[in-house]
Design an enzyme around this catalytic site. Structure first.
Site, PDB file in Angstrom:
ATOM      1  N   CYS A 158       1.551 -17.450   8.183  1.00  0.00           N
ATOM      2  CA  CYS A 158       1.987 -16.220   7.541  1.00  0.00           C
ATOM      3  C   CYS A 158       3.198 -15.702   8.297  1.00  0.00           C
ATOM      4  O   CYS A 158       3.647 -16.328   9.253  1.00  0.00           O
ATOM      5  CB  CYS A 158       0.871 -15.189   7.517  1.00  0.00           C
ATOM      6  N   ARG A 175      -5.736 -13.140   4.457  1.00  0.00           N
ATOM      7  CA  ARG A 175      -6.280 -13.980   5.509  1.00  0.00           C
ATOM      8  C   ARG A 175      -7.721 -13.629   5.868  1.00  0.00           C
ATOM      9  O   ARG A 175      -8.540 -14.501   6.137  1.00  0.00           O
ATOM     10  CB  ARG A 175      -5.383 -13.799   6.734  1.00  0.00           C
ATOM     11  N   ILE A 222       0.562 -11.648  21.540  1.00  0.00           N
ATOM     12  CA  ILE A 222      -0.547 -12.067  20.664  1.00  0.00           C
ATOM     13  C   ILE A 222      -0.082 -13.051  19.587  1.00  0.00           C
ATOM     14  O   ILE A 222      -0.694 -14.093  19.390  1.00  0.00           O
ATOM     15  CB  ILE A 222      -1.214 -10.840  19.987  1.00  0.00           C
ATOM     16  N   LYS A 234      -8.803  -0.122   7.974  1.00  0.00           N
ATOM     17  CA  LYS A 234      -8.760  -1.353   7.165  1.00  0.00           C
ATOM     18  C   LYS A 234      -9.455  -2.509   7.879  1.00  0.00           C
ATOM     19  O   LYS A 234     -10.264  -3.219   7.288  1.00  0.00           O
ATOM     20  CB  LYS A 234      -7.295  -1.732   6.893  1.00  0.00           C
ATOM     21  N   ASP A 282      -0.571  -4.653  16.618  1.00  0.00           N
ATOM     22  CA  ASP A 282      -0.382  -3.977  15.329  1.00  0.00           C
ATOM     23  C   ASP A 282       0.424  -2.673  15.453  1.00  0.00           C
ATOM     24  O   ASP A 282       0.680  -2.011  14.446  1.00  0.00           O
ATOM     25  CB  ASP A 282      -1.739  -3.684  14.663  1.00  0.00           C
ATOM     26  N   LYS A 298      -9.621 -18.005  24.374  1.00  0.00           N
ATOM     27  CA  LYS A 298      -8.773 -16.814  24.316  1.00  0.00           C
ATOM     28  C   LYS A 298      -9.426 -15.773  23.413  1.00  0.00           C
ATOM     29  O   LYS A 298     -10.372 -16.091  22.689  1.00  0.00           O
ATOM     30  CB  LYS A 298      -7.343 -17.154  23.901  1.00  0.00           C
ATOM     31  N   VAL A 299      -8.895 -14.563  23.494  1.00  0.00           N
ATOM     32  CA  VAL A 299      -9.522 -13.476  22.742  1.00  0.00           C
ATOM     33  C   VAL A 299      -9.060 -13.523  21.283  1.00  0.00           C
ATOM     34  O   VAL A 299      -7.864 -13.483  21.012  1.00  0.00           O
ATOM     35  CB  VAL A 299      -9.155 -12.111  23.376  1.00  0.00           C
ATOM     36  N   SER A 300     -10.006 -13.597  20.376  1.00  0.00           N
ATOM     37  CA  SER A 300      -9.675 -13.591  18.948  1.00  0.00           C
ATOM     38  C   SER A 300     -10.611 -12.640  18.208  1.00  0.00           C
ATOM     39  O   SER A 300     -11.843 -12.760  18.292  1.00  0.00           O
ATOM     40  CB  SER A 300      -9.806 -14.997  18.371  1.00  0.00           C
ATOM     41  N   VAL A 301      -9.998 -11.719  17.478  1.00  0.00           N
ATOM     42  CA  VAL A 301     -10.780 -10.774  16.676  1.00  0.00           C
ATOM     43  C   VAL A 301     -11.536 -11.530  15.590  1.00  0.00           C
ATOM     44  O   VAL A 301     -12.763 -11.408  15.448  1.00  0.00           O
ATOM     45  CB  VAL A 301      -9.829  -9.719  16.045  1.00  0.00           C
TER      46      VAL A 301
HETATM   47  C1  EPZ Z   1      -6.875  -9.478  13.501  1.00  0.00           C
HETATM   48  O1  EPZ Z   1      -6.313 -10.695  13.040  1.00  0.00           O
HETATM   49  C2  EPZ Z   1      -6.288  -8.382  12.661  1.00  0.00           C
HETATM   50  N1  EPZ Z   1      -6.652  -8.587  11.262  1.00  0.00           N
HETATM   51  C3  EPZ Z   1      -4.776  -8.349  12.827  1.00  0.00           C
HETATM   52  O2  EPZ Z   1      -4.269  -7.257  12.083  1.00  0.00           O
HETATM   53  C4  EPZ Z   1      -4.452  -8.128  14.308  1.00  0.00           C
HETATM   54  O3  EPZ Z   1      -3.052  -8.199  14.473  1.00  0.00           O
HETATM   55  C5  EPZ Z   1      -5.119  -9.214  15.140  1.00  0.00           C
HETATM   56  O4  EPZ Z   1      -6.551  -9.240  14.880  1.00  0.00           O
HETATM   57  C6  EPZ Z   1      -4.944  -8.994  16.642  1.00  0.00           C
HETATM   58  O5  EPZ Z   1      -5.445  -7.738  16.998  1.00  0.00           O
HETATM   59  C7  EPZ Z   1      -7.763  -8.042  10.782  1.00  0.00           C
HETATM   60  O6  EPZ Z   1      -8.557  -7.442  11.495  1.00  0.00           O
HETATM   61  C8  EPZ Z   1      -8.040  -8.195   9.322  1.00  0.00           C
HETATM   62  P1  EPZ Z   1      -6.830 -12.960  16.208  1.00  0.00           P
HETATM   63  P2  EPZ Z   1      -6.925 -12.089  13.517  1.00  0.00           P
HETATM   64  O7  EPZ Z   1      -7.754 -14.050  15.799  1.00  0.00           O
HETATM   65  O8  EPZ Z   1      -8.377 -11.953  13.688  1.00  0.00           O
HETATM   66  C9  EPZ Z   1      -4.970 -16.980  17.986  1.00  0.00           C
HETATM   67  C10 EPZ Z   1      -2.838  -6.197  10.527  1.00  0.00           C
HETATM   68  O9  EPZ Z   1      -1.609  -5.983  10.448  1.00  0.00           O
HETATM   69  N2  EPZ Z   1      -6.087 -17.722  17.370  1.00  0.00           N
HETATM   70  O10 EPZ Z   1      -7.331 -11.917  17.143  1.00  0.00           O
HETATM   71  O11 EPZ Z   1      -6.440 -13.121  12.577  1.00  0.00           O
HETATM   72  C11 EPZ Z   1      -4.034 -16.358  16.961  1.00  0.00           C
HETATM   73  O12 EPZ Z   1      -3.107 -17.297  16.462  1.00  0.00           O
HETATM   74  C12 EPZ Z   1      -3.377  -7.540  10.987  1.00  0.00           C
HETATM   75  O13 EPZ Z   1      -3.702  -5.368  10.204  1.00  0.00           O
HETATM   76  C13 EPZ Z   1      -6.245 -19.065  17.661  1.00  0.00           C
HETATM   77  O14 EPZ Z   1      -5.455 -19.666  18.406  1.00  0.00           O
HETATM   78  O15 EPZ Z   1      -6.211 -12.277  14.915  1.00  0.00           O
HETATM   79  C14 EPZ Z   1      -3.398 -15.266  17.783  1.00  0.00           C
HETATM   80  O16 EPZ Z   1      -2.379 -15.782  18.566  1.00  0.00           O
HETATM   81  C15 EPZ Z   1      -2.302  -8.553  11.211  1.00  0.00           C
HETATM   82  N3  EPZ Z   1      -7.298 -19.745  17.081  1.00  0.00           N
HETATM   83  C16 EPZ Z   1      -4.544 -14.794  18.683  1.00  0.00           C
HETATM   84  O17 EPZ Z   1      -5.499 -15.865  18.683  1.00  0.00           O
HETATM   85  C17 EPZ Z   1      -8.200 -19.133  16.272  1.00  0.00           C
HETATM   86  O18 EPZ Z   1      -9.136 -19.814  15.791  1.00  0.00           O
HETATM   87  C18 EPZ Z   1      -5.244 -13.529  18.227  1.00  0.00           C
HETATM   88  O19 EPZ Z   1      -5.531 -13.610  16.838  1.00  0.00           O
HETATM   89  C19 EPZ Z   1      -8.038 -17.756  16.002  1.00  0.00           C
HETATM   90  C20 EPZ Z   1      -6.974 -17.081  16.575  1.00  0.00           C
END
Ligand code: EPZ
Length: 429
Positions: free
Chosen positions: A126, A102, A338, A22, A316, A171-174
């Site tokens: 969320c 999202r 995370i 997904k 996840d 920080k690391v963000s997907v």
């Molecule tokens: C992706 O979400 C996934 N979603 C999530 O899967 C997954 O849990 C997450 O990555 C972590 O692996 C999809 O791929 C569609 P992040 P994402 O940005 O990109 C902070 C599932 O169940 N952050 O890596 O939204 C954030 O708050 C879903 O399939 C900032 O502070 O996650 C978090 O603490 C749920 N500022 C951390 O970074 C930003 O601008 C990591 O989030 C962006 C993120």
């Protein structure tokens, strides 16, 4: 609303075909906005989130067709999807759509890069945390866009196009890495993305972008070098297998006992999960078709696990591991680093008899001798499936409500588990 009813106690034996991921399929579909040629994706999972994103992309002008492919007897392989964004008819993504999913916020980067402007609703919080988008905005600004927040919308403009630059994430963000990558491929000059997420779904998107004509070096590492191109072109790409689905079924087998072959599971992508299962005393063996999981009789050992960005243990998979550890012989500690609020499943697992105590970002899971079936409520996608896993080992009947969360991310879950001997059925509302 549909419910899922499970009668616990059956072992799982047989084969489960792992679907396309997904979290790769969604950004890959969004990447179609970057070209007026056709992007063909194979092995797209049949999920509610995919259907919703098809509608959202349709609103932007993407023409989408799907041919279902039925392969072999062990399951449906997934769909082939053709996406053509010949003309972008709307660069606005409204609140109604972004608030429902999202990941649809991620259309911002490609729309901005291709059209020079985009207006996308802020996604809001969320069930798993506040989830800000400040790093997405930072990436667009680093690439020369003017970004403002107006009435709940992120409005980004770059009338003369984006310019390559350094983007260094704190920080690391997907999501922010997807945003940076999908904007930089059409920016003028070189972009260097530092502290990029290394999740395999990022690499899958990057590899697809390369097939579309993008120039990206460092795929799979935390520093990506992108040479912008004037335009991208058509490509065909197969979505990589879902490592979270594979890990989830591995936990299910560990919980219920039995012996299941996860066909198509990429063992190189689930190393941290295999490591935890090994420590818990569950037998895992890579095969040339996937991954085999078995547990026969022996008790589960408790583990200490902290969620981390890839290649660490995935957030996840945290809820599923917690469900498993409710039956371990001893106390496990699970720490979530995370998301700040990803423990909604704890109170529902408690309804089944689990003994879990939360202390800040850590959960102490005291293994219990038995779980007992109950009515429980799904709160988010991974939390829902943790309740299914617990239900497989609970005595009597467990009913999981609000299963639309499950349908967002697990393809035919009750059929896949049922085919391996689980007593599980969907009750239509
Ligand atoms: C992706 O979400 C996934 N979603 C999530 O899967 C997954 O849990 C997450 O990555 C972590 O692996 C999809 O791929 C569609 P992040 P994402 O940005 O990109 C902070 C599932 O169940 N952050 O890596 O939204 C954030 O708050 C879903 O399939 C900032 O502070 O996650 C978090 O603490 C749920 N500022 C951390 O970074 C930003 O601008 C990591 O989030 C962006 C993120």
């Amino acid at each position: 609303m549909d419910r899922i009813r499970i009668r616990g106690g059956n072992r799982l034996n047989g084969e489960i075909q792992i679907s396309g991921a997904k979290n790769a399929a969604l950004p890959l579909m969004i990447a179609s906005l970057l070209t007026d040629d056709t992007l063909t994706l194979r092995n797209v999972p049949r999920l509610a989130d995919v259907t919703l994103l098809m509608r959202i992309l349709g609103n932007h002008g993407v023409d989408i067709s799907v041919d279902g492919k039925r392969l072999g007897t062990s399951g449906i392989q997934g769909d082939t999807m053709h996406l053509t964004a010949r003309t972008i008819v709307d660069t606005t993504a409204p609140y109604e759509t972004v608030s429902r999913m999202r990941a649809s916020f991620w259309v911002l980067g490609p729309l901005l890069a291709r059209c020079g402007e985009a207006r996308v609703s802020l996604p809001g919080g969320c069930a798993i945390g506040t989830r800000p988008v400040d790093m997405h905005i930072q990436a667009f600004e680093n690439l020369g866009a003017n970004v403002e927040i107006d009435q709940g919308y992120v409005v980004a403009k770059a009338p003369k196009g984006l310019r390559g630059n350094k983007i260094s994430f704190s920080k690391v963000s997907v999501g922010a890495t997807h945003a940076a990558l999908m904007s930089a491929v059409l920016a003028r000059g070189e972009t260097v993305i530092e502290n990029a997420a290394r999740e395999p779904e990022i690499s899958d998107v990057a590899e697809c972008l390369v097939k579309m004509g993008a120039h990206i070096e460092g795929i799979g590492s935390s520093t990506l070098h992108v040479q912008g191109r004037e335009r991208l072109h058509s490509a065909t790409h197969e979505v990589l297998p879902d490592r979270i689905e594979a890990g989830t079924y591995a936990m299910a087998v560990a919980m219920a006992g039995g012996d299941v072959h996860l066909l198509g599971a990429r063992t190189d992508l689930v190393g941290s999960v295999i490591d935890v299962l090994d420590r818990a005393g569950v037998s895992t063996s890579p095969t040339n078709q996937g991954l085999r999981i078995s547990r026969n009789g022996a008790g589960l050992k408790p583990v200490e696990v902290t969620t981390e960005p890839y290649p660490g243990f995935p957030t996840d998979m945290q809820a599923q591991l917690m469900a498993l550890m409710t039956r371990a012989e001893g106390t496990s500690t699970i720490t979530e680093t995370i998301f700040e609020n990803r423990f909604m499943h704890v109170q529902e697992l408690a309804r089944l008899g689990a003994d879990i105590r939360l202390n800040g970002d850590s959960a102490a899971v005291y293994g219990v001798k038995r779980l007992r079936g109950a009515e429980v409520m799904a709160t988010d996608l991974r939390a829902s499936v943790s309740l299914v896993i617990a239900g497989l080992a609970a005595e009597g009947e467990t009913t999981v409500h609000r299963v639309y969360h499950l349908d967002r991310g697990f393809e035919r879950l009750e059929k896949k588990l049922g085919a391996c001997g689980a007593d599980i059925e969907r009750l239509a509302s």
